[in-house]
Motif scaffolding. Structure first.
Motif, PDB file in Angstrom:
ATOM      1  N   THR A 117      -2.511  -4.925  -0.572  1.00 48.33           N
ATOM      2  CA  THR A 117      -3.756  -4.151  -0.566  1.00 48.33           C
ATOM      3  C   THR A 117      -3.966  -3.427  -1.894  1.00 48.33           C
ATOM      4  O   THR A 117      -5.088  -3.088  -2.244  1.00 48.33           O
ATOM      5  N   HIS A 118      -2.870  -3.162  -2.605  1.00 45.03           N
ATOM      6  CA  HIS A 118      -2.953  -2.472  -3.904  1.00 45.03           C
ATOM      7  C   HIS A 118      -1.594  -2.513  -4.578  1.00 45.03           C
ATOM      8  O   HIS A 118      -0.625  -2.997  -3.990  1.00 45.03           O
ATOM      9  N   ILE A 119      -1.537  -2.026  -5.815  1.00 47.04           N
ATOM     10  CA  ILE A 119      -0.240  -1.924  -6.500  1.00 47.04           C
ATOM     11  C   ILE A 119       0.438  -0.673  -5.937  1.00 47.04           C
ATOM     12  O   ILE A 119      -0.049   0.441  -6.137  1.00 47.04           O
ATOM     13  N   HIS A 120       1.553  -0.886  -5.256  1.00 49.68           N
ATOM     14  CA  HIS A 120       2.193   0.216  -4.518  1.00 49.68           C
ATOM     15  C   HIS A 120       2.985   1.144  -5.442  1.00 49.68           C
ATOM     16  O   HIS A 120       3.498   0.716  -6.482  1.00 49.68           O
ATOM     17  N   ALA A 121       3.094   2.409  -4.988  1.00 51.81           N
ATOM     18  CA  ALA A 121       3.819   3.409  -5.781  1.00 51.81           C
ATOM     19  C   ALA A 121       5.022   3.990  -5.040  1.00 51.81           C
ATOM     20  O   ALA A 121       5.843   4.674  -5.632  1.00 51.81           O
ATOM     21  N   ASP A 122       5.116   3.711  -3.752  1.00 49.52           N
ATOM     22  CA  ASP A 122       6.187   4.340  -2.967  1.00 49.52           C
ATOM     23  C   ASP A 122       7.273   3.355  -2.564  1.00 49.52           C
ATOM     24  O   ASP A 122       8.318   3.746  -2.090  1.00 49.52           O
ATOM     25  N   HIS A 123       7.009   2.067  -2.704  1.00 49.73           N
ATOM     26  CA  HIS A 123       8.046   1.070  -2.406  1.00 49.73           C
ATOM     27  C   HIS A 123       7.842  -0.125  -3.342  1.00 49.73           C
ATOM     28  O   HIS A 123       6.758  -0.313  -3.891  1.00 49.73           O
TER      29      HIS A 123
ATOM     30  N   GLY B  39     -10.074   4.233  -4.969  1.00 49.64           N
ATOM     31  CA  GLY B  39      -9.885   5.653  -4.666  1.00 49.64           C
ATOM     32  C   GLY B  39      -8.404   5.995  -4.704  1.00 49.64           C
ATOM     33  O   GLY B  39      -7.926   6.652  -5.615  1.00 49.64           O
ATOM     34  N   HIS B  40      -7.645   5.486  -3.725  1.00 49.51           N
ATOM     35  CA  HIS B  40      -6.184   5.678  -3.754  1.00 49.51           C
ATOM     36  C   HIS B  40      -5.638   5.108  -5.058  1.00 49.51           C
ATOM     37  O   HIS B  40      -4.863   5.756  -5.758  1.00 49.51           O
ATOM     38  N   THR B  41      -6.054   3.890  -5.369  1.00 47.47           N
ATOM     39  CA  THR B  41      -5.862   3.300  -6.704  1.00 47.47           C
ATOM     40  C   THR B  41      -7.171   2.589  -7.042  1.00 47.47           C
ATOM     41  O   THR B  41      -7.965   2.297  -6.149  1.00 47.47           O
TER      42      THR B  41
ATOM     43  N   GLY C  74      -4.503  -0.536   4.129  1.00 48.85           N
ATOM     44  CA  GLY C  74      -3.575  -0.157   3.056  1.00 48.85           C
ATOM     45  C   GLY C  74      -3.394   1.349   3.032  1.00 48.85           C
ATOM     46  O   GLY C  74      -3.174   1.974   4.068  1.00 48.85           O
ATOM     47  N   ASP C  75      -3.545   1.954   1.852  1.00 52.34           N
ATOM     48  CA  ASP C  75      -3.401   3.411   1.754  1.00 52.34           C
ATOM     49  C   ASP C  75      -4.748   4.096   1.529  1.00 52.34           C
ATOM     50  O   ASP C  75      -4.825   5.159   0.931  1.00 52.34           O
ATOM     51  N   THR C  76      -5.831   3.463   1.997  1.00 55.94           N
ATOM     52  CA  THR C  76      -7.160   4.072   1.839  1.00 55.94           C
ATOM     53  C   THR C  76      -7.492   4.984   3.011  1.00 55.94           C
ATOM     54  O   THR C  76      -7.988   6.097   2.823  1.00 55.94           O
TER      55      THR C  76
ATOM     56  N   GLY D 256      -1.396   1.105   6.072  1.00 58.27           N
ATOM     57  CA  GLY D 256      -0.280   0.580   5.294  1.00 58.27           C
ATOM     58  C   GLY D 256       0.978   1.429   5.353  1.00 58.27           C
ATOM     59  O   GLY D 256       2.037   0.978   4.903  1.00 58.27           O
ATOM     60  N   HIS D 257       0.850   2.632   5.896  1.00 62.76           N
ATOM     61  CA  HIS D 257       2.016   3.513   5.967  1.00 62.76           C
ATOM     62  C   HIS D 257       1.923   4.438   7.155  1.00 62.76           C
ATOM     63  O   HIS D 257       0.842   4.648   7.702  1.00 62.76           O
ATOM     64  N   THR D 258       3.056   5.016   7.504  1.00 65.61           N
ATOM     65  CA  THR D 258       3.063   6.129   8.439  1.00 65.61           C
ATOM     66  C   THR D 258       4.045   7.157   7.890  1.00 65.61           C
ATOM     67  O   THR D 258       4.978   6.795   7.169  1.00 65.61           O
TER      68      THR D 258
ATOM     69  N   ARG E 199       4.684   9.408   0.984  1.00 64.79           N
ATOM     70  CA  ARG E 199       3.740  10.490   0.676  1.00 64.79           C
ATOM     71  C   ARG E 199       2.448   9.915   0.100  1.00 64.79           C
ATOM     72  O   ARG E 199       2.004  10.320  -0.947  1.00 64.79           O
ATOM     73  N   CYS E 200       1.899   8.941   0.785  1.00 66.46           N
ATOM     74  CA  CYS E 200       0.672   8.297   0.284  1.00 66.46           C
ATOM     75  C   CYS E 200      -0.585   8.889   0.894  1.00 66.46           C
ATOM     76  O   CYS E 200      -1.686   8.572   0.458  1.00 66.46           O
ATOM     77  N   ALA E 201      -0.418   9.724   1.939  1.00 63.29           N
ATOM     78  CA  ALA E 201      -1.588  10.191   2.686  1.00 63.29           C
ATOM     79  C   ALA E 201      -1.843  11.678   2.458  1.00 63.29           C
ATOM     80  O   ALA E 201      -0.936  12.451   2.181  1.00 63.29           O
TER      81      ALA E 201
HETATM   82 FE   FE2 Z   1      -0.013   3.383  -1.998  1.00 60.71          FE
END
Ligand code: FE2
Length: 367
Positions: free
Chosen positions: A168-174, A224-226, A242-244, A288-290, A363-365
């Motif tokens: 969904t995007h270039i991830h930053a947490d994993h 927005g998120h990225t 994703g993380d939106t 994309g996360h919890t 910590r994406c949200a």
């Molecule tokens: Fe993310």
């Protein structure tokens, strides 16, 4: 045998086998992340001091194996020894919570009116959610965050061929496992169109569609998120965000952004959320996360746009108030995110110390 590995404990929990997971870490470590269903005993200082009576006051259910857990699997070994001396069948979790970071479970999203099946693959030790979408024998994987072999084994189990792998995007947490999974499965790697990554991929643009089997997966560019963040809409009624957008919050717009960029991204996020909220309220949202450990209960982490409209007050604000509230509520940055982003942009997956690099809760949200 004194230890148990993550895969065995994960399987026991998935099968519902009776086991007592005994978390012996200090409370401030436990509140950050824990194993679902584990119980806490405040014995850390006593064990560190070699106090043989560290568990003297602790009562444990009889005839059920006990798995002791600490941060890295050393103090839990001392704990297991002490319990064994009391005649309890105790094992220490090898590698501790650091190794548990890679533990996972699955849940199927019930879609009675669809030919597609959607399986949520939950990295319970970290909170990353990835997805299988399958129609017939064709499967698509979105946001792979676990060892590619996990997805290959699941595909084999269900009799699916992975044909497309998407992020969904270039991830930053994993570290994204999508590139490696595409290489190992022979699938096509699709990424949102951008110039951030330095390896070959098939770009996906706003409005593009993929057609696994008889299903349609439509890309919705939601910056927005990225800047490149993209949601995927399955058959007009399941939205992978994703993380939106999350069941209780929205994506953070600040990672790797300076003050001007941050404000621009927050404003873009506002516009992107308007696009998503214009979809039918019964649309199922799969994030994309919890931010909490995922239980071994087969309950998907999902919501509907209608429920999110009720849960997430900030999405109803004016653009100006939204920006103010988002910028005031940005959480601490995830540890090592700059290195993770660099590796994801380079398409590299280090062989060693992956869990060290990915340490820490999601910590994406912003909620
Ligand atoms: Fe993310």
């Amino acid at each position: 045998m004194m230890t148990i590995d993550v895969e065995t404990l994960r399987t026991w929990l998935e099968e519902g086998r009776p086991v007592t997971v005994l978390d012996i870490r200090p409370m401030h470590e436990r509140v950050e992340w824990a194993i679902p269903g584990s119980i806490h005993v405040d014995a850390y200082d006593a064990l560190k001091a070699n106090d043989p009576k560290a568990f003297a006051e602790v009562e444990l259910p009889g005839n059920i194996p006990v798995v002791t857990v600490c941060a890295a699997g050393k103090t839990s070994l001392v704990a297991a020894q002490q319990l064994q001396a009391r005649g309890i069948q105790a094992l220490s979790l090898d590698g501790g919570m650091k190794a548990w970071s890679l533990a996972w479970n699955i849940a199927e999203i019930s879609l009675p009116s669809s030919q597609a099946r959607v399986i949520q693959v939950r990295r319970t030790g970290k909170g990353c959610l990835s997805y299988f979408i399958s129609v017939g024998k064709t499967a698509v994987v979105i946001d792979a965050s676990l060892d590619p072999q996990v997805y290959l084994d699941l595909a084999h189990h269900y009799g699916w061929q992975i044909e497309c792998v998407l992020d969904t995007h270039i991830h930053a947490d994993h570290l994204s496992r999508s590139r490696r999974l595409a290489q190992m499965s022979g699938a096509t790697l699709f990424l949102p169109d951008q110039t951030r990554v330095s390896f070959p991929f098939t770009p996906i643009h706003d409005g593009d569609t993929l057609e696994p089997g008889t299903a349609t997966l439509t890309a919705l560019h939601t910056p927005g998120h990225t800047p490149e963040s993209t949601c995927y809409l399955l058959d007009q009624h399941v939205l992978l965000t994703g993380d939106t957008l999350f069941p209780t919050g929205v994506g953070r717009p600040d990672l790797a952004a300076d003050a001007d960029e941050l404000e621009r991204r927050a404003s873009e996020l506002y516009t992107s959320l308007r696009t998503l909220l214009a979809l039918p309220p019964e649309t199922i949202v799969l994030p994309g996360h919890t931010s909490t450990p995922v239980a071994f209960n087969s309950d998907p982490i999902a919501s509907t746009l209608a429920d999110i409209q009720e849960q997430v007050g900030v999405i109803h604000a004016t653009r100006e108030v939204f920006l103010q509230q988002i910028l005031a509520r940005i959480p601490p940055t995830p540890p090592n995110y700059e290195r993770i982003v660099k590796l994801n942009e380079a398409g590299l997956l280090p062989e060693r110390d992956v869990t060290e690099l990915e340490a820490g809760a999601n910590r994406c949200a912003i909620s």
